[in-house]
Design a protein around this motif. Structure first.
Motif, mmCIF file in Angstrom:
data_model
loop_
_atom_site.group_PDB
_atom_site.id
_atom_site.type_symbol
_atom_site.label_atom_id
_atom_site.label_comp_id
_atom_site.label_asym_id
_atom_site.label_seq_id
_atom_site.Cartn_x
_atom_site.Cartn_y
_atom_site.Cartn_z
ATOM 1 N N SER A 21 0.856 -1.184 0.000
ATOM 2 C CA SER A 21 0.000 0.000 0.000
ATOM 3 C C SER A 21 0.892 1.235 0.000
ATOM 4 O O SER A 21 1.829 1.329 0.790
ATOM 5 C CB SER A 21 -0.892 0.032 1.239
ATOM 6 N N ASN A 22 0.599 2.162 -0.898
ATOM 7 C CA ASN A 22 1.356 3.401 -0.961
ATOM 8 C C ASN A 22 0.761 4.410 0.010
ATOM 9 O O ASN A 22 -0.459 4.511 0.118
ATOM 10 C CB ASN A 22 1.317 3.975 -2.385
ATOM 11 N N PRO A 23 1.605 5.145 0.714
ATOM 12 C CA PRO A 23 1.077 6.106 1.690
ATOM 13 C C PRO A 23 0.220 7.197 1.054
ATOM 14 O O PRO A 23 -0.669 7.733 1.697
ATOM 15 C CB PRO A 23 2.335 6.686 2.338
ATOM 16 N N GLY A 24 0.457 7.497 -0.207
ATOM 17 C CA GLY A 24 -0.341 8.513 -0.906
ATOM 18 C C GLY A 24 -1.558 7.937 -1.601
ATOM 19 O O GLY A 24 -2.289 8.637 -2.287
ATOM 20 N N GLY A 25 -1.785 6.639 -1.452
ATOM 21 C CA GLY A 25 -2.917 5.974 -2.093
ATOM 22 C C GLY A 25 -2.463 4.992 -3.149
ATOM 23 O O GLY A 25 -1.369 5.101 -3.694
ATOM 24 N N GLY A 26 -3.281 4.018 -3.423
ATOM 25 C CA GLY A 26 -2.967 3.006 -4.428
ATOM 26 C C GLY A 26 -2.010 1.957 -3.901
ATOM 27 O O GLY A 26 -1.720 1.896 -2.703
ATOM 28 N N THR A 27 -1.540 1.123 -4.809
ATOM 29 C CA THR A 27 -0.630 0.045 -4.430
ATOM 30 C C THR A 27 0.529 -0.055 -5.415
ATOM 31 O O THR A 27 0.458 0.453 -6.531
ATOM 32 C CB THR A 27 -1.350 -1.323 -4.417
ATOM 33 N N SER A 28 1.571 -0.735 -4.978
ATOM 34 C CA SER A 28 2.698 -1.111 -5.836
ATOM 35 C C SER A 28 2.814 -2.627 -5.763
ATOM 36 O O SER A 28 2.819 -3.196 -4.670
ATOM 37 C CB SER A 28 4.001 -0.475 -5.352
ATOM 38 N N THR A 29 2.908 -3.260 -6.917
ATOM 39 C CA THR A 29 3.005 -4.713 -6.995
ATOM 40 C C THR A 29 4.333 -5.099 -7.632
ATOM 41 O O THR A 29 4.663 -4.616 -8.724
ATOM 42 C CB THR A 29 1.857 -5.292 -7.843
ATOM 43 N N VAL A 30 5.085 -5.956 -6.969
ATOM 44 C CA VAL A 30 6.359 -6.425 -7.505
ATOM 45 C C VAL A 30 6.055 -7.403 -8.638
ATOM 46 O O VAL A 30 5.400 -8.425 -8.434
ATOM 47 C CB VAL A 30 7.217 -7.097 -6.412
ATOM 48 N N CYS A 31 6.531 -7.073 -9.836
ATOM 49 C CA CYS A 31 6.260 -7.895 -11.023
ATOM 50 C C CYS A 31 7.401 -8.856 -11.346
ATOM 51 O O CYS A 31 7.162 -9.976 -11.787
ATOM 52 C CB CYS A 31 6.044 -7.002 -12.240
ATOM 53 N N LYS A 32 8.626 -8.395 -11.148
ATOM 54 C CA LYS A 32 9.782 -9.197 -11.540
ATOM 55 C C LYS A 32 10.987 -8.742 -10.723
ATOM 56 O O LYS A 32 11.145 -7.555 -10.449
ATOM 57 C CB LYS A 32 10.069 -8.992 -13.027
ATOM 58 N N ILE A 33 11.823 -9.703 -10.369
ATOM 59 C CA ILE A 33 13.086 -9.390 -9.720
ATOM 60 C C ILE A 33 14.179 -10.034 -10.560
ATOM 61 O O ILE A 33 14.241 -11.258 -10.684
ATOM 62 C CB ILE A 33 13.131 -9.902 -8.269
ATOM 63 N N GLY A 34 14.999 -9.186 -11.163
ATOM 64 C CA GLY A 34 16.083 -9.668 -11.999
ATOM 65 C C GLY A 34 17.387 -9.736 -11.224
ATOM 66 O O GLY A 34 17.417 -9.569 -10.005
ATOM 67 N N ASP A 35 18.464 -9.956 -11.945
ATOM 68 C CA ASP A 35 19.778 -10.036 -11.306
ATOM 69 C C ASP A 35 20.167 -8.730 -10.634
ATOM 70 O O ASP A 35 20.822 -8.738 -9.599
ATOM 71 C CB ASP A 35 20.852 -10.402 -12.335
ATOM 72 N N ASP A 36 19.773 -7.604 -11.237
ATOM 73 C CA ASP A 36 20.223 -6.318 -10.721
ATOM 74 C C ASP A 36 19.107 -5.303 -10.509
ATOM 75 O O ASP A 36 19.364 -4.154 -10.182
ATOM 76 C CB ASP A 36 21.269 -5.722 -11.659
ATOM 77 N N ARG A 37 17.847 -5.717 -10.693
ATOM 78 C CA ARG A 37 16.748 -4.755 -10.595
ATOM 79 C C ARG A 37 15.448 -5.399 -10.175
ATOM 80 O O ARG A 37 15.277 -6.604 -10.288
ATOM 81 C CB ARG A 37 16.563 -4.024 -11.916
ATOM 82 N N VAL A 38 14.547 -4.546 -9.708
ATOM 83 C CA VAL A 38 13.186 -4.971 -9.396
ATOM 84 C C VAL A 38 12.250 -4.148 -10.277
ATOM 85 O O VAL A 38 12.454 -2.950 -10.460
ATOM 86 C CB VAL A 38 12.859 -4.800 -7.893
ATOM 87 N N VAL A 39 11.265 -4.825 -10.839
ATOM 88 C CA VAL A 39 10.241 -4.166 -11.651
ATOM 89 C C VAL A 39 8.942 -4.230 -10.862
ATOM 90 O O VAL A 39 8.563 -5.293 -10.382
ATOM 91 C CB VAL A 39 10.068 -4.853 -13.026
ATOM 92 N N TYR A 40 8.300 -3.073 -10.722
ATOM 93 C CA TYR A 40 7.031 -3.041 -10.004
ATOM 94 C C TYR A 40 6.024 -2.219 -10.781
ATOM 95 O O TYR A 40 6.375 -1.412 -11.640
ATOM 96 C CB TYR A 40 7.206 -2.506 -8.576
ATOM 97 N N LYS A 41 4.770 -2.487 -10.491
ATOM 98 C CA LYS A 41 3.674 -1.806 -11.166
ATOM 99 C C LYS A 41 2.972 -0.899 -10.167
ATOM 100 O O LYS A 41 2.620 -1.343 -9.062
ATOM 101 C CB LYS A 41 2.693 -2.821 -11.739
ATOM 102 N N ARG A 42 2.822 0.338 -10.556
ATOM 103 C CA ARG A 42 2.077 1.294 -9.740
ATOM 104 C C ARG A 42 1.006 1.880 -10.640
ATOM 105 O O ARG A 42 1.316 2.506 -11.653
ATOM 106 C CB ARG A 42 2.996 2.379 -9.229
#
Length: 122
Positions: A21-42
Motif C-alpha cells: 500500500s502506498n502512503p499517498g494511495g494506491g498500491t505497488s506490486t512487484v512484477c519481476k526481480i532480476g539479477d540487478d533490478r526490481v520491476v514493479y507496477k504502480r
C-alpha cells in the motif's frame, strides 16, 4: 550489512507478486526481480529500480537514521526526482520495501512540501 547480505534479505522478504500500500494511495506490486533490478507496477505504470539504488538508500538511512523523499531526490535525482528524469514514486516504494525487510519503520509525513514522506532506521 554488506551488499550481498542486503540483496539476500531483499530476495527473501520481497517476493514477486508482493503488494504494498502506498502512503499517498494506491498500491505497488512487484512484477519481476532480476539479477540487478526490481520491476514493479504502480497503477498502470511499470517502474524499474536498480538493487544498487535500493542499497544506496539503505546506506543513507544507516548513516542518518531518518531519510525523507526530499533527501532521496537530492541523493540521486535521476532515480527519485520526477523533474530530473526519475520517478518520485520510487521514494515511497523504497520506503515500503525497507519496511518489509525490517530495516526501517513505518512511513511518516504527508508527502507534501514542508512535510515529505520519510522513514527511520528500525
Amino acid at each position: 550489512m554488506d551488499r550481498v547480505s542486503f540483496e539476500s534479505l531483499f530476495r527473501q522478504s520481497v517476493p514477486v507478486n508482493s503488494v504494498f500500500s502506498n502512503p499517498g494511495g494506491g498500491t505497488s506490486t512487484v512484477c519481476k526481480i532480476g539479477d540487478d533490478r526490481v520491476v514493479y507496477k504502480r497503477g498502470s505504470s511499470r517502474m524499474t529500480l536498480l538493487l544498487d539504488d535500493l542499497y544506496l538508500v539503505y546506506k543513507e538511512l544507516e548513516v542518518n537514521t531518518k531519510v525523507s523523499s526530499s533527501d532521496l531526490k537530492q541523493l540521486k535525482p535521476s532515480v527519485f526526482d520526477s523533474t530530473k528524469n526519475g520517478h518520485s514514486c520510487n521514494c515511497t516504494f523504497v520506503f515500503t520495501v525497507l519496511n518489509q525487510m525490517g530495516i526501517s519503520n513505518d512511513i511518516g509525513g504527508k508527502g507534501v512540501r514542508g512535510n515529505p514522506f520519510y522513514t527511520t532506521f528500525a
